[in-house]
Design a protein around this motif. Sequence first.
Motif, PDB file in Angstrom:
ATOM      1  N   LEU A 116      -8.161   8.153 -15.577  1.00  0.00           N
ATOM      2  CA  LEU A 116      -7.052   8.837 -14.908  1.00  0.00           C
ATOM      3  C   LEU A 116      -6.809   8.258 -13.517  1.00  0.00           C
ATOM      4  N   ALA A 117      -7.904   7.944 -12.812  1.00  0.00           N
ATOM      5  CA  ALA A 117      -7.768   7.371 -11.467  1.00  0.00           C
ATOM      6  C   ALA A 117      -7.168   5.965 -11.530  1.00  0.00           C
ATOM      7  N   ILE A 118      -7.611   5.151 -12.499  1.00  0.00           N
ATOM      8  CA  ILE A 118      -7.044   3.809 -12.666  1.00  0.00           C
ATOM      9  C   ILE A 118      -5.554   3.899 -12.972  1.00  0.00           C
ATOM     10  N   THR A 119      -5.181   4.818 -13.851  1.00  0.00           N
ATOM     11  CA  THR A 119      -3.775   5.004 -14.191  1.00  0.00           C
ATOM     12  C   THR A 119      -2.954   5.369 -12.964  1.00  0.00           C
ATOM     13  N   SER A 120      -3.504   6.225 -12.112  1.00  0.00           N
ATOM     14  CA  SER A 120      -2.787   6.633 -10.897  1.00  0.00           C
ATOM     15  C   SER A 120      -2.584   5.459  -9.945  1.00  0.00           C
ATOM     16  N   VAL A 121      -3.620   4.633  -9.784  1.00  0.00           N
ATOM     17  CA  VAL A 121      -3.509   3.465  -8.908  1.00  0.00           C
ATOM     18  C   VAL A 121      -2.448   2.502  -9.444  1.00  0.00           C
ATOM     19  N   LEU A 122      -2.466   2.259 -10.753  1.00  0.00           N
ATOM     20  CA  LEU A 122      -1.485   1.346 -11.347  1.00  0.00           C
ATOM     21  C   LEU A 122      -0.077   1.906 -11.265  1.00  0.00           C
ATOM     22  N   ALA A 123       0.063   3.224 -11.454  1.00  0.00           N
ATOM     23  CA  ALA A 123       1.385   3.840 -11.344  1.00  0.00           C
ATOM     24  C   ALA A 123       1.946   3.653  -9.937  1.00  0.00           C
ATOM     25  N   LYS A 124       1.100   3.789  -8.939  1.00  0.00           N
ATOM     26  CA  LYS A 124       1.533   3.583  -7.554  1.00  0.00           C
ATOM     27  C   LYS A 124       1.911   2.121  -7.325  1.00  0.00           C
ATOM     28  N   ALA A 125       1.088   1.199  -7.856  1.00  0.00           N
ATOM     29  CA  ALA A 125       1.378  -0.223  -7.685  1.00  0.00           C
ATOM     30  C   ALA A 125       2.683  -0.609  -8.376  1.00  0.00           C
ATOM     31  N   LEU A 126       2.970   0.001  -9.516  1.00  0.00           N
ATOM     32  CA  LEU A 126       4.173  -0.319 -10.269  1.00  0.00           C
ATOM     33  C   LEU A 126       5.429   0.344  -9.711  1.00  0.00           C
ATOM     34  N   SER A 127       5.234   1.344  -8.878  1.00  0.00           N
ATOM     35  CA  SER A 127       6.387   2.039  -8.317  1.00  0.00           C
ATOM     36  C   SER A 127       6.979   1.240  -7.167  1.00  0.00           C
ATOM     37  N   SER A 128       8.167   1.603  -6.784  1.00  0.00           N
ATOM     38  CA  SER A 128       8.819   0.924  -5.660  1.00  0.00           C
ATOM     39  C   SER A 128       8.434   1.563  -4.329  1.00  0.00           C
ATOM     40  N   GLU A 129       7.531   2.555  -4.403  1.00  0.00           N
ATOM     41  CA  GLU A 129       7.189   3.299  -3.200  1.00  0.00           C
ATOM     42  C   GLU A 129       6.066   2.660  -2.386  1.00  0.00           C
ATOM     43  N   SER A 130       5.276   1.791  -3.008  1.00  0.00           N
ATOM     44  CA  SER A 130       4.140   1.221  -2.281  1.00  0.00           C
ATOM     45  C   SER A 130       4.624   0.200  -1.251  1.00  0.00           C
ATOM     46  N   SER A 131       4.060   0.268  -0.073  1.00  0.00           N
ATOM     47  CA  SER A 131       4.438  -0.636   1.011  1.00  0.00           C
ATOM     48  C   SER A 131       3.489  -1.824   1.057  1.00  0.00           C
ATOM     49  N   PRO A 132       3.877  -2.916   1.717  1.00  0.00           N
ATOM     50  CA  PRO A 132       2.965  -4.060   1.845  1.00  0.00           C
ATOM     51  C   PRO A 132       1.639  -3.671   2.475  1.00  0.00           C
ATOM     52  N   GLN A 133       1.671  -2.712   3.391  1.00  0.00           N
ATOM     53  CA  GLN A 133       0.435  -2.270   4.038  1.00  0.00           C
ATOM     54  C   GLN A 133      -0.480  -1.554   3.046  1.00  0.00           C
ATOM     55  N   GLN A 134       0.122  -0.886   2.061  1.00  0.00           N
ATOM     56  CA  GLN A 134      -0.676  -0.149   1.080  1.00  0.00           C
ATOM     57  C   GLN A 134      -1.248  -1.041  -0.014  1.00  0.00           C
ATOM     58  N   ASN A 135      -0.623  -2.191  -0.240  1.00  0.00           N
ATOM     59  CA  ASN A 135      -0.989  -3.002  -1.399  1.00  0.00           C
ATOM     60  C   ASN A 135      -2.453  -3.428  -1.396  1.00  0.00           C
ATOM     61  N   ASN A 136      -2.966  -3.808  -0.231  1.00  0.00           N
ATOM     62  CA  ASN A 136      -4.362  -4.228  -0.166  1.00  0.00           C
ATOM     63  C   ASN A 136      -5.298  -3.081  -0.529  1.00  0.00           C
ATOM     64  N   TYR A 137      -4.963  -1.881  -0.066  1.00  0.00           N
ATOM     65  CA  TYR A 137      -5.794  -0.716  -0.388  1.00  0.00           C
ATOM     66  C   TYR A 137      -5.717  -0.387  -1.878  1.00  0.00           C
ATOM     67  N   LEU A 138      -4.543  -0.575  -2.472  1.00  0.00           N
ATOM     68  CA  LEU A 138      -4.411  -0.327  -3.903  1.00  0.00           C
ATOM     69  C   LEU A 138      -5.278  -1.292  -4.705  1.00  0.00           C
ATOM     70  N   LYS A 139      -5.270  -2.559  -4.313  1.00  0.00           N
ATOM     71  CA  LYS A 139      -6.096  -3.540  -5.012  1.00  0.00           C
ATOM     72  C   LYS A 139      -7.571  -3.206  -4.854  1.00  0.00           C
ATOM     73  N   GLU A 140      -8.002  -2.837  -3.643  1.00  0.00           N
ATOM     74  CA  GLU A 140      -9.405  -2.483  -3.430  1.00  0.00           C
ATOM     75  C   GLU A 140      -9.770  -1.233  -4.221  1.00  0.00           C
ATOM     76  N   SER A 141      -8.842  -0.285  -4.307  1.00  0.00           N
ATOM     77  CA  SER A 141      -9.092   0.914  -5.107  1.00  0.00           C
ATOM     78  C   SER A 141      -9.296   0.548  -6.566  1.00  0.00           C
ATOM     79  N   MET A 142      -8.479  -0.386  -7.066  1.00  0.00           N
ATOM     80  CA  MET A 142      -8.582  -0.812  -8.452  1.00  0.00           C
ATOM     81  C   MET A 142      -9.957  -1.410  -8.737  1.00  0.00           C
ATOM     82  N   PHE A 143     -10.408  -2.301  -7.875  1.00  0.00           N
ATOM     83  CA  PHE A 143     -11.715  -2.920  -8.096  1.00  0.00           C
ATOM     84  C   PHE A 143     -12.847  -1.915  -7.898  1.00  0.00           C
ATOM     85  N   GLY A 144     -12.678  -0.973  -6.989  1.00  0.00           N
ATOM     86  CA  GLY A 144     -13.685   0.067  -6.824  1.00  0.00           C
ATOM     87  C   GLY A 144     -13.847   0.892  -8.094  1.00  0.00           C
TER      88      GLY A 144
END
Length: 334
Positions: free
Chosen positions: A175-203
């Motif tokens: 469920l957490a992986i799905t949420s991270v990917l949904a955020k990454a796929l949305s148009s709402e994520s900012s360039p500043q957030q992208n690095n945190y999203l990637k780190e969240s995915m690997f975590g």
Amino acid sequence: MRHTGRAIQVENCRHHVTIGAMLTLVLPGELAIEQFQSRLQEVCGLFRAEPSKGQEKVNGCILLEERAGIEMAHIAKDLQKVRRSAEDCRRDDGEHFFLVIQEEGRALMAQQDTARMMNPGDMFLIDSAKPSEFAFFGNYGRQLSIHLPRSEMRERFGENIRSGLFLSRNDYTALAITSVLAKALSSESSPQQNNYLKESMFGLLGVMLHEREGRDRLFQIEADMGGAQLLKQGMAYVDAQYDRCDLTVRDIASDLRVSTRQLQRAFSLMGTSPTDYLAQKRLERVCQMLLDRRHGRNDMLISTIAFACGFSDISNFNRMFRRAFGCAPGRYGS
């Protein structure tokens, strides 16, 4: 060698993010088998598409993109199966692990000693350096494949990364992986957030890799708690008793002291039925034993494997297996 650019798109293939069970909705187009095969190898490496008998066109799509520094492929098709043999692995560098997320339809994914039935939302970790096979159910199926560079995975998690790991769609990590990917796929994520999203995915991948073996299959279902509890009990019962050739849905309901209708309603919370789940568990176990047989870990006859997994009629078993996987049991994994 696989494509390393940012995007490849098959003609007539479009997608957009959706809210709900699916991360994205892909609109497929009609492709020649050869065109689909070429795109598949360009995007994912030397995997072989195997159509149904007489099939000349694929209702499908392949789209490769990068979001939040995460490379992902949207793969839709109505093929019988896709496979990667040991020879394919030798001819094509296994540069990636793939976290495969089932988006539509059903599939049985197998790698080495593991074979798991996949329903929408389920996840399976594949190592491209090892043989694998994907058999599909229904007329159409779709997966989202997260491409994880081997070098980065080793740098983060070491050399002993286990493939063949499975996560149910209702597992908290899934469920957490799905949420991270949904955020990454949305148009709402900012360039500043992208690095945190990637780190969240690997975590979260680290959490997946270190899950305890044989943990209980707990399902947090947004439904009536009584139905969810009965579903858990029904699945546990089937998991323990599926090898009984005389097991029926009536037996399961009787032993759990509920009506067959109550049991059916409980399983419908997961989008299946007691009969289908029982068949799924039996076929899943058959596939694991057939893989063991092919690798020399048992010398059981196919009929013996079928009976050991709860099939009482070998002719019916052969028909069911061919319908599910498009080949005879003796050819599975070859």
